[in-house]
Scaffold this active site. Structure first.
Site, PDB file in Angstrom:
ATOM      1  N   ARG A 164       0.822  -1.212   0.000  1.00  0.00           N
ATOM      2  CA  ARG A 164       0.000   0.000   0.000  1.00  0.00           C
ATOM      3  C   ARG A 164       0.858   1.265   0.000  1.00  0.00           C
ATOM      4  O   ARG A 164       0.562   2.220  -0.718  1.00  0.00           O
ATOM      5  CB  ARG A 164      -0.952  -0.014   1.192  1.00  0.00           C
ATOM      6  CG  ARG A 164      -1.811   1.242   1.370  1.00  0.00           C
ATOM      7  CD  ARG A 164      -2.348   1.830   0.080  1.00  0.00           C
ATOM      8  NE  ARG A 164      -3.041   0.864  -0.783  1.00  0.00           N
ATOM      9  CZ  ARG A 164      -3.233   1.042  -2.084  1.00  0.00           C
ATOM     10  NH1 ARG A 164      -2.775   2.123  -2.699  1.00  0.00           N
ATOM     11  NH2 ARG A 164      -3.858   0.129  -2.788  1.00  0.00           N
ATOM     12  N   LYS A 176       1.438  24.762  -4.521  1.00  0.00           N
ATOM     13  CA  LYS A 176       0.191  24.130  -4.063  1.00  0.00           C
ATOM     14  C   LYS A 176       0.328  22.613  -4.148  1.00  0.00           C
ATOM     15  O   LYS A 176      -0.292  21.934  -4.958  1.00  0.00           O
ATOM     16  CB  LYS A 176      -0.990  24.626  -4.895  1.00  0.00           C
ATOM     17  CG  LYS A 176      -1.223  26.128  -4.736  1.00  0.00           C
ATOM     18  CD  LYS A 176      -2.315  26.630  -5.661  1.00  0.00           C
ATOM     19  CE  LYS A 176      -2.494  28.144  -5.527  1.00  0.00           C
ATOM     20  NZ  LYS A 176      -3.499  28.684  -6.460  1.00  0.00           N
ATOM     21  N   LYS A 211       3.778  39.254  -4.234  1.00  0.00           N
ATOM     22  CA  LYS A 211       2.352  39.232  -4.536  1.00  0.00           C
ATOM     23  C   LYS A 211       1.665  40.480  -3.988  1.00  0.00           C
ATOM     24  O   LYS A 211       2.288  41.362  -3.405  1.00  0.00           O
ATOM     25  CB  LYS A 211       1.732  37.950  -3.975  1.00  0.00           C
ATOM     26  CG  LYS A 211       2.271  36.692  -4.645  1.00  0.00           C
ATOM     27  CD  LYS A 211       1.427  35.488  -4.307  1.00  0.00           C
ATOM     28  CE  LYS A 211       1.881  34.277  -5.099  1.00  0.00           C
ATOM     29  NZ  LYS A 211       0.989  33.110  -4.909  1.00  0.00           N
ATOM     30  N   GLU A 224       3.886  39.998  -9.071  1.00  0.00           N
ATOM     31  CA  GLU A 224       2.526  39.792  -9.555  1.00  0.00           C
ATOM     32  C   GLU A 224       1.852  41.142  -9.811  1.00  0.00           C
ATOM     33  O   GLU A 224       1.969  42.066  -9.008  1.00  0.00           O
ATOM     34  CB  GLU A 224       1.732  39.018  -8.501  1.00  0.00           C
ATOM     35  CG  GLU A 224       0.271  38.810  -8.807  1.00  0.00           C
ATOM     36  CD  GLU A 224      -0.442  38.159  -7.636  1.00  0.00           C
ATOM     37  OE1 GLU A 224      -0.439  36.922  -7.536  1.00  0.00           O
ATOM     38  OE2 GLU A 224      -0.999  38.914  -6.784  1.00  0.00           O
ATOM     39  N   ASP A 236      -1.866  38.082 -13.074  1.00  0.00           N
ATOM     40  CA  ASP A 236      -2.816  37.356 -12.227  1.00  0.00           C
ATOM     41  C   ASP A 236      -4.247  37.498 -12.741  1.00  0.00           C
ATOM     42  O   ASP A 236      -4.812  38.601 -12.747  1.00  0.00           O
ATOM     43  CB  ASP A 236      -2.723  37.878 -10.786  1.00  0.00           C
ATOM     44  CG  ASP A 236      -3.642  37.136  -9.842  1.00  0.00           C
ATOM     45  OD1 ASP A 236      -3.763  35.913  -9.982  1.00  0.00           O
ATOM     46  OD2 ASP A 236      -4.244  37.796  -8.971  1.00  0.00           O
TER      47      ASP A 236
END
Length: 276
Positions: A97, A132, A164, A193, A214
């Site tokens: 597994r 992410k 950002k 960004e 963005d």
């Protein structure tokens, strides 16, 4: 590929999570029971994760012999024979597994990436990953992205600067934050960004050499490419899916970053069966 020690640590954590103090069910099998087993892929996919599977079986029982018939990055057809193994039945069942978890997850990442790469084939744009990722498996998943033909963006917060919206707000302005980045981290890759064409022009005038656009619409992206005139590398990000990715690529941007490569994946279906 991540270094060998990182793979060993990934596997140590995963086996500790699954096996704990011992495999109670595998203990029911006579210790001398030796078998041959086959690892089969049940669907079309891109293979990724061989080194992690090897390490799972090595840490479980180093006497198990694995013979791989395909390599990372290879295309798998439905019912492809991927690997043959020989050894203790109990040990193979204990490792099964955890090994398949790595293989199905990393192959899922590679397969999803390959769909995006195929969708923009011939245009010359890079398909990039993001941060992410699944906690603890970032380097593994980013390796899987490369197996699918994608390109790695920064690994984490330490190897490149991505400024950002909130960074800009906290620093005061686009020129101010770019100047601070260059002063504190000379030589480090810097990307900023922007959310509209005015911000893009401001960033370009401030010397930005890499800009993330963005959530720009297609027309905005075309206008951004025209405004840029090759001054900076342009990356499109936000709201990218398989239906839109080619149209985005055709606007002339250099890169397209897609969080879904590593966070919205579907595991590939593998089976491990005793053959005799």
């Amino acid at each position: 590929m991540p270094d060998r020690e990182r793979i060993r640590e990934d596997v140590r954590r995963a086996l500790a999570e699954d096996v704990g103090g011992g495999d109670l069910t595998a203990a029911l099998i006579p210790a001398g029971n030796q078998v041959r087993a086959e690892l089969i892929c049940r669907q079309r996919a891109i293979l990724s994760g061989v080194a992690w599977v090897d390490e799972v079986f090595r840490q479980t029982d180093s006497a198990i012999e694995l013979q791989w018939h395909l390599s990372d990055g290879d295309s798998l057809q439905e019912n492809s024979l991927v690997c043959t193994m020989r050894g203790s039945a109990a040990s193979i069942l204990t490792a099964e597994r955890t090994g398949l978890n790595f293989l199905q997850t990393l192959s899922g990442t590679a397969t999803h990436t390959a769909r995006y790469v195929e969708a923009v084939q011939g245009i010359g744009v890079n398909i990039l990953d993001t941060r992410k990722t699944l906690p603890g498996l970032r380097r593994a998943q980013k390796y899987a992205v490369t197996c699918g033909g994608g390109v790695n963006h920064r690994i984490g917060l330490y190897d490149a600067i991505l400024i950002k919206e909130n960074h800009i707000a906290a620093a005061g302005s686009i020129p101010a934050v770019l100047e601070q980045a260059r002063r504190l981290h000379p030589g480090m890759p810097i990307e900023i960004e922007v959310e509209n064409l005015d911000e893009l022009e401001t960033a370009l005038r401030a010397g930005a050499r890499r800009v993330l656009l963005d959530n720009f619409g297609l027309q905005q992206l075309r206008e951004a490419v025209a405004l840029n005139q090759g001054r900076a590398r342009l990356e499109a990000s936000g709201g990218v899916d398989l239906q839109r990715v080619r149209a985005i690529a055709e606007t002339g941007v250099d890169d397209i970053s897609i969080g879904a490569l590593t966070k919205d994946l579907q595991a590939v279906d593998f089976s491990l069966l005793f053959a005799d």
